[in-house]
Structures are given as C-alpha cells and as structure tokens.
Scaffold this motif. Structure first.
Motif, PDB file in Angstrom:
ATOM      1  N   VAL A   1     -58.682  -3.096 -24.346  1.00 19.03           N
ATOM      2  CA  VAL A   1     -59.295  -2.690 -23.281  1.00 19.03           C
ATOM      3  C   VAL A   1     -58.552  -2.589 -21.866  1.00 19.03           C
ATOM      4  O   VAL A   1     -58.325  -1.404 -21.460  1.00 19.03           O
ATOM      5  CB  VAL A   1     -60.781  -3.392 -22.833  1.00 19.03           C
ATOM      6  N   ARG A   2     -57.887  -3.604 -21.505  1.00 20.75           N
ATOM      7  CA  ARG A   2     -56.803  -3.704 -20.587  1.00 20.75           C
ATOM      8  C   ARG A   2     -55.631  -2.749 -20.783  1.00 20.75           C
ATOM      9  O   ARG A   2     -55.188  -1.979 -20.040  1.00 20.75           O
ATOM     10  CB  ARG A   2     -56.316  -5.156 -20.277  1.00 20.75           C
ATOM     11  N   MET A   3     -55.238  -3.047 -22.163  1.00 21.95           N
ATOM     12  CA  MET A   3     -54.048  -1.821 -22.583  1.00 21.95           C
ATOM     13  C   MET A   3     -54.436  -0.332 -22.239  1.00 21.95           C
ATOM     14  O   MET A   3     -53.533   0.281 -21.555  1.00 21.95           O
ATOM     15  CB  MET A   3     -53.733  -2.108 -23.899  1.00 21.95           C
ATOM     16  N   LEU A   4     -55.326  -0.103 -22.692  1.00 20.43           N
ATOM     17  CA  LEU A   4     -55.983   1.496 -22.629  1.00 20.43           C
ATOM     18  C   LEU A   4     -56.153   1.838 -21.144  1.00 20.43           C
ATOM     19  O   LEU A   4     -55.811   2.941 -20.687  1.00 20.43           O
ATOM     20  CB  LEU A   4     -57.255   1.752 -23.319  1.00 20.43           C
ATOM     21  N   GLY A   5     -56.460   0.686 -20.116  1.00 16.54           N
ATOM     22  CA  GLY A   5     -56.534   0.983 -18.822  1.00 16.54           C
ATOM     23  C   GLY A   5     -54.964   1.147 -18.236  1.00 16.54           C
ATOM     24  O   GLY A   5     -55.123   1.932 -16.889  1.00 16.54           O
ATOM     25  N   GLU A   6     -53.907   0.589 -19.002  1.00 19.64           N
ATOM     26  CA  GLU A   6     -52.926   0.593 -18.174  1.00 19.64           C
ATOM     27  C   GLU A   6     -51.498   1.291 -18.756  1.00 19.64           C
ATOM     28  O   GLU A   6     -50.570   1.753 -18.337  1.00 19.64           O
ATOM     29  CB  GLU A   6     -52.345  -0.856 -18.121  1.00 19.64           C
ATOM     30  N   VAL A   7     -51.962   1.749 -19.948  1.00 18.70           N
ATOM     31  CA  VAL A   7     -51.076   2.829 -20.615  1.00 18.70           C
ATOM     32  C   VAL A   7     -50.632   3.991 -20.023  1.00 18.70           C
ATOM     33  O   VAL A   7     -51.833   4.616 -19.267  1.00 18.70           O
ATOM     34  CB  VAL A   7     -51.404   2.971 -22.125  1.00 18.70           C
ATOM     35  N   ARG A   8     -49.840   4.486 -19.487  1.00 20.71           N
ATOM     36  CA  ARG A   8     -49.102   5.741 -19.132  1.00 20.71           C
ATOM     37  C   ARG A   8     -50.128   6.935 -19.790  1.00 20.71           C
ATOM     38  O   ARG A   8     -50.101   6.964 -20.886  1.00 20.71           O
ATOM     39  CB  ARG A   8     -47.821   5.952 -19.274  1.00 20.71           C
TER      40      ARG A   8
END
Length: 850
Positions: free
Chosen positions: A55-62
């Motif tokens: 969830v966090r990764m999808l929010g931070e990925v470019r």
C-alpha cells in the motif's frame, strides 16, 4: 501546528493497474510468493524501503513508473494471474472440503496481537505469530472465522542497542492510511465507531478491517477526534506499553468494545475464542447483552452464552497472567457489575481462584476459565502444567481431570518456508505440501528427494542469511558511530560455509539465552575449532520494563565483541518477522534452552524445521512430542533440579557435549561430493516426522472439531426456542448447588477378594444419600487404577454405576470393575452432577467422594 482540516490522498493508479489495489489490501499476498514477486517487480528498491508494504509502495512509486507498467504486457499478464489466483482462492470453499460443516457456526477469534506481516507491526512475539498463523490457516481451511484485535498507533517498539549493548526502544507511529487496513463503514456510509464506558466518561473506538484471504480481522483504534486528547486517546498507542491501568483499559476495549464492534458490523458470533486472557471481558459482555436483549437474569444469561466461549492459555509463567487489584477494578467495574445484577464481591469472585478471598486480585485467566465451555494449553506438557497451575479453580477435582485440555501449536508452513525451499518442495513433493500439510503421505516423499538438491538449497539460504546478517551488523555499528575499522570488520563476521546455530526469541530470563556462555573458554574452543568451526546468531527483544532480560542481551553483545568470538557470534538488533524469516530459513540448527517446564510451546523451532534446520532443545514445550531420537537433539531428558544454578551448569555442559560429539561431527562428515549424507538423512527424518504434525492447518482443524463445532452445537441448542434449554439449565444448576451439601456417599462396598487375577471382575455397590436430588441428577462413578508408593491412585479410569433403586432417600448404585492389569490396584467412589447440557460434569466443581 495542528491542521485546519485533514484529507486522504490515494495513489493515482492507471486504470489498467487498478487490480493492484485489491491485491495490496488483501494479505493473501504475504503467503503467496507469486504476488510478492509482482509487487517486487513494481519497484524492487522501494519494496524493500517501504518494509514490504504494498500500500505504501503504490503511494510512493513514481507516476512515470506506473505509466510504464500499464503498458508492460508481461507485467499485466502476471498481474492478471495473481488477481485470478486471489479471486479463485476467496471464492473457494475449503471448509466444506475438509468436511467440517456446522449449521450457523460463526467464530470470533480475539487476540491482543496479530503477527500477520512485518509491515503491520501489531505484534510482539510468539502469541502474535501464533494468532497470525491461526488466521491464515482458518482462511485456507475456510473456517467461518473473524479476528478481533487492536490497531496500535505505535505498536510494539523498535529495538536498537547503544554502544554498551544496552537495549533502547523507539516507538515510530503507524500511518494507517499507508497500511493494508481499511476503515469499516456502516450502511449509512459513516465510520463504524463503538463506545465503552470508562470512569472519565465514554471512550469511542473506530473499527478497521484487515482482510486476510477469506478472513477479516477487525481492529479497534481509540486515537480518534471523538475522544479527548490525552490518556483516553492513547489507549491503543502501544502494545504491552504503560502500566497496569493502561493494560486494563486495553483489555476492556478489546473484549467489550470488540464484541460491540462485531454487533455493529452484523457479525455476531456463535463461538468466541479468547486467545489468552486479555480478551476475557468479552464473556461478561455476552452475558450483559443476553440479559438486556432477552430480559434474563445473570445466571440464565451465563448459561445461554458460556457454551459458546473457548479459551486458550499460552504461558505457565505466573507473570504472564494479568491480575488487577480491588481498587482498580472498583473504579472501572462498579457500574458494570450493577448492569450484570451482581454485588461487587460476586463480580470479583469471577476472577478469583479462591472466591471470598478479599485480598486476592482479579485474574483474567480465572475469568476466562470460569466463563468458557472449553479450555486448552498449547502443548501436551503445557496442558499438564496448566492443570496443576489452575487446580484451585475446581476444588476437589483430581488434577488430571481439571478441565484444561491441550492442542499443540503449529505454524503456517507457506508463510515461513523460503522461496527456494518451496520450489524444491513443489518439484519433489507436489503442491499438496502447502495445500494439505497434514498429509503424512506427502512428507514421506522426502525419501525420494535427492540429497544434493536439499543440501544445495539449504546452503544457498545459509549464504543469504550470512549476507543479511553482515549488512545488519554494519548498519548497527554505523548507527552508534563505531570506528571505520570495526565497521569494515563486520563484513568478515560469520562464514557462509560454517555450521550455523540460531537463537531468536523474546528475551525473558527463563529462556536462558546465555546458557551457551556459561564457560567462555570452552565455548571459544567449540566455535573456533580448526576442523569443525561453529557460529551462532542471536536476536530478540526484552520487554522495555525487563532489565534482567536487557542484561542478557548486553551480556551476549559484549561476548560477541571479544576478539576470539567476533567472527563466530553475532547479535542482530530489532528482531521482527523479516529477521525471523532469514534466520529460520538459513540456520542449520535451531537452539532452544528454556527452563523446563516454563516454555508453553514455542513455534520458532517449527519454522526452522520446515526449512530444513534441525532442532536442539531442552525437552520443553512442543519438543517432547516432536523428538524421536533421530530428528534432532534433546538437551537432557527433562530432569529438574532444586538448584537452578546447578541445573544451568549440567545442561550447559550437556549442550557443549552435543555440539562437540554429535552435531559438529555429523555436519562436517562429508563424502567426496561434499554432501553430509548423515546430516541430510536427519533433516529428512525431521521433515518427515514433524512437518505433517506441527502446522496450523492441523491445529485449526483440531480446534474446529474439538471446540468450535461442539461449542456451536451446544450454544445453538441452548438458545433455540426462546432459550428454554438455557433457562432450564440455570434452574437445574441452582437447584443442584443448593442441594449438594446434603449429598453423601453412605457406603461403598465390593464383593472382591484381596487377591484377584487379570480378567477377574468384582461388583461395587454404593449407597448414596441424594437429599432433594433425583438419581438422574447425579453420576456415581468408581475411580480405579494403580496405587503408587504414596497410596495415591494414578492413571485412573472411571466406571459409571447404574441406579438399582431408591429407598428412604438413599439410592443404590452398582457396577462391575474389570481387572485389566496386574499390580497393586485400588478404587474410590464419587458422585458428580449430571445433565445433558453439561458435557464435562467435573466442570461444575461439585464432587462428593466416599
């Protein structure tokens, strides 16, 4: 500066990538490597940097990366396969497939912690890991179950060590908007919030959902604007933080608030499973709800609800059982006791081993035992210890009949097996090792697995463990400002070719983490042996208030800094699920040295076992059931000594002997191909005998068959037809308790001779004064068996006697005892209450012995 307004920003996923959201919010991914591989493919570095949090990764990925993936046909195909796998899994019906159908079975599993995945830090140790694996296996099996817990703002602490090796704690805050949790909403679209009364006023808790495959876990959070800033908001801040009052507040929110949350969500259970005593207040809340909704008395509501409660105790250590003093309980429960229609002394007695003892505090374990229809320990030995520990709750009941059974813990194999080992199992055993790990026939195929493949696979995992450990050691040294030379030397610590021992767990003193250090010169000789070197990796946290546990950690850290040990010993700080996986997947031997019998079960050794490691343990917890002489090693035979220091010395020497004479020689005995055939054979024996038994699929199925289904049947039966059976049972119990003082065994005679032969039978006749009771209200039994040197009957069997008739208020009961074995035998006669809705008559604690 506080914000004027808050708002939530969600990732802008391209339409083609929308399935990633559903995959991220179902923790199905955390035990299915193909979904983890998909998230890792999004951005490998970011996956690691976000702590494996999709969830966090999808929010931070470019956004450019997302746009690229939306056009990547290979990625889209992999995403479709993962989505189809999840949808097929959720739609499946493993519960029916296992043949465990029950009408209207709805289980609520309450636990103060859940170890589901490292990116959701609402766990501290073994209890949480067990709860997480329980949830996953319930999902796999299709058991109709929902978890209930607390969503901690800070969770359990992050550990770091100062330059002296002393544990320090940090409490980073969890941002729920970037975790795989979602707020629950009612039919009106508003957040689901429950309310619990506290002395300062009402406390409100918001309900969140964590979806774990087919199973939801509902978690309560008090850090919401509806509560005033301060202690009431902070109730769910830290797991096991604060003082006794904080703990009491958390357990009120968990038990009472948790049950109210299920009600608001339309998920009222038929069976409530209390995983440890933390949630025991739910039993009182079930009674209160029944009283309010159906106009019942406390006694009637108790009978209508207790049948649907199950309790598991997890520790034989007295400090592990929460106790609250009279003053604190008076402050928090005076009004609640009135709602239950109880005098406060009666309320307190529900949590006391000795009712009426005004000095005894209120014990959550006692409350759970009194208000559950079934209770269990978590290993065979722990069941025995628990029956002795809580015998006072059932006066006059022989310790072996104290109604605490055992269901031995297990692990969710797929969650803990390395990807390398899983691929090997898939090739050699087929997929059923994960889908049906209880099938012994699957694990018997270990014999056909090539030794070379098993050994090379494990060697790769040891190499990865060493690389991981070196990286952690460098980071630890850099953080405390260690000299550059010392930091560089960390890159030389440990050796990927050396026999590697792992020891990782909570650092409580009874676990004896420093047993291996009792003779440092001897240990140095073992670790630095020229031809058979050994290395050991430690990890684990001490409770913030446990200075004795912290001292153990400092002792190990200082030992690891010795010049003669620094290449062969390491302590990895901040033990969590990620560190645990590297350790259990990479070590050769898992070491366990508790002071018997204080280890209830232990599951870390099971996780190492399923990855091809061998256990070397004191025969405590699960190991007496697992060890057979060829599948690991036992440190001693379970001897106990009055002098603990002497016991430490004896078992420390025994451990050194095992390392020098058996473990190291077997590991380094290689053929021309470099394969330690004898070692690999022992690993295969370990997997063949232990893997099909010590898994949570077997465990959850056992809970379902032995507790959930019978409890549901009993609960539903008592509550049908406007609870007529429950009302009748309450009236019967009241009548029996009132009449019991007049019950007396007038005489008990037998027609046998002093000397009998195996196969003989003798007749026993008991004359019982029943007072106001009828013969059908009682069960008269012969309790017979071998007599030991203390004139005690041991390994007793029971024989129910039949009523011949009643004369002048005295009933005659007769039966024949068979002489099945030779030796000195004896018998006694007893009377118990009997009722069709009381499955275990000793549970009432009413026994009249001749």
């Amino acid at each position: 500066m506080k914000p004027l307004q808050t708002y939530h920003v969600t990732p802008a996923l391209p339409e083609a990538l929308q399935p990633l959201r559903a995959l991220a919010y179902n923790l199905f991914w955390c035990w299915h490597t193909e979904v983890i591989d998909l998230f890792r493919r999004v951005d490998r570095d970011l996956w690691e940097a976000t702590g494996h949090n999709p969830v966090r990764m999808l929010g931070e990925v470019r956004q450019q990366r997302l746009a690229h993936l939306a056009q990547d046909e290979g990625f889209l195909a992999q995403m479709r396969r993962a989505t189809e796998r999840l949808e097929s899994y959720v739609a499946g019906d493993g519960y029916v497939r296992r043949g465990c159908e029950a009408q209207d079975l709805r289980v609520a599993y309450f636990s103060a912690e859940f170890g589901l995945t490292e990116c959701l830090p609402i766990y501290s140790g073994g209890l949480g890991m067990l709860a997480g694996d329980h949830i996953k296996s319930a999902s796999d099996l299709g058991v109709p179950l929902a978890g209930v817990g607390l969503l901690y703002q800070q969770g359990y602490f992050r550990q770091f060590l100062n330059s002296d090796g002393w544990q320090q704690e940090q409490y980073p805050e969890n941002d729920f908007s970037t975790l795989p949790v979602e707020p629950c909403h009612g039919e009106d679209g508003q957040p689901v919030v429950v309310e619990v009364a506290f002395p300062e006023g009402p406390v409100r808790a918001r309900v969140w959902k964590i979806q774990v495959g087919r199973v939801p876990v509902f978690a309560l959070d008090t850090n919401i604007p509806e509560n005033p800033a301060g202690p009431l908001r902070d109730i769910t801040d830290q797991l096991y933080g604060g003082n006794g009052e904080t703990r009491l507040r958390q357990e009120i929110v968990l038990g009472i608030g948790g049950l109210r949350a299920l009600d608001k969500l339309g998920q009222r259970p038929s069976v409530c499973h209390m995983n440890e005593g933390h949630a025991a207040f739910l039993a009182l809340e079930r009674i209160r709800l029944a009283m309010t909704e159906h106009n019942l008395s406390f006694a009637q509501a108790r009978e209508a609800t207790v049948a649907g409660n199950v309790f598991t105790t997890h520790t034989p250590v007295p400090a592990g059982h929460d106790r609250f003093d009279l003053e604190l309980m008076t402050e928090y429960f005076t009004a609640y006791a009135k709602e239950l229609g109880l005098a406060f002394a009666e309320f307190m007695d529900l949590g006391r081993e000795r009712p009426g003892d005004q000095v005894e505090p209120f014990c959550m374990t006692v409350l759970a035992l009194r208000l559950a229809s079934g209770a269990n320990g978590v290993s065979q030995l722990h069941g025995e210890v628990s029956r002795k520990m809580w015998v006072n709750v059932w006066p006059s009941v022989p310790v072996e009949e104290v109604p605490i059974a055992h269901i031995t813990n297990g692990i969710h194999a797929r969650s803990w097996v390395s990807g390398d080992m899983a691929e090997l199992y898939d090739r050699s055993l087929g997929p059923r090792w994960a889908d049906d790990p209880m099938d012994r026939a699957v694990w018997e195929r270990m014999e056909q697995m090539p030794d070379e493949e098993l050994w090379r696979t494990h060697e790769r995992r040891r190499e990865r463990l060493v690389a991981f450990a070196r990286g952690r050691l460098r980071a630890q040294l850099e953080r405390v400002g260690a000299p550059t030379r010392q930091i560089r030397a960390a890159g030389e610590a440990l050796d990927p070719k050396v026999l590697t021992i792992g020891f990782a767990r909570r650092f409580a003193t009874y676990k004896r983490a420093t047993l291996l250090l009792h003779d440092m010169e001897h240990l140095s000789g073992i670790l630095n042996a020229a031809d058979r070197p050994v290395q050991i990796i430690f990890a684990g946290k001490a409770h913030p208030a446990d200075n004795a546990g912290k001292e153990l950690i400092r002792t190990l850290v200082r030992a690891a800094r010795r010049e003669d040990l620094r290449l062969r010993m390491a302590f990895l700080e901040d033990y969590d699920q990620q560190v645990a996986r590297y350790l259990v997947q990479g070590v050769d031997v898992w070491l366990n040295t508790p002071l018997r019998p204080l280890e209830a079960s232990g599951t870390s050794g099971m996780k190492a076992m399923v990855n091809g490691a061998l256990n070397c343990s004191v025969p405590d917890g699960w190991w007496p059931e697992g060890y057979n002489g060829t599948n690991g090693w036992s440190i001693g035979r379970g001897e106990s000594y009055d002098d603990v220091d002497y016991q430490n010395e004896v078992e420390g020497r025994a451990l050194y002997d095992l390392l020098e004479r058996e473990i190291a020689p077997l590991f380094y005995e290689r053929g021309q191909d470099g394969i330690p055939r004898g070692w690999v054979e022992r690993v295969k024996s370990s997997l063949r005998t232990l893997a099909p038994v010590f898994n949570t699929n077997r465990m959850v199925l056992e809970y379902t068959r032995r507790f959930y289904l019978p409890s549901a049947v009993q609960f539903n039966g008592l509550n049908q037809d406007e609870r007529k059976a429950a009302l009748a049972l309450a009236e019967w119990k009241a009548r029996v308790r009132a009449a019991w003082p007049d019950v007396q065994v007038v005489s008990a005679i037998c027609d046998g001779q002093p000397n009998l032969t195996v196969g003989d039978r003798f007749r026993v006749k008991a004359m019982v004064k029943l007072g106001k009771l009828a013969p059908e209200d009682v069960l008269v039994q012969v309790w017979h068996g071998q007599v030991d040197a203390r004139d005690e009957i041991v390994d007793a069997a029971t024989l129910d006697l039949a009523c011949e008739g009643v004369t002048s208020g005295v009933a005659s009961f007769v039966g024949e005892v068979a002489c099945a074995v030779s030796g000195r035998q004896g018998f006694a006669v007893r009377v118990l209450p009997r009722h069709e809705h009381v499955p275990n008559p000793v549970s009432l604690g009413l026994i009249r012995w001749a």
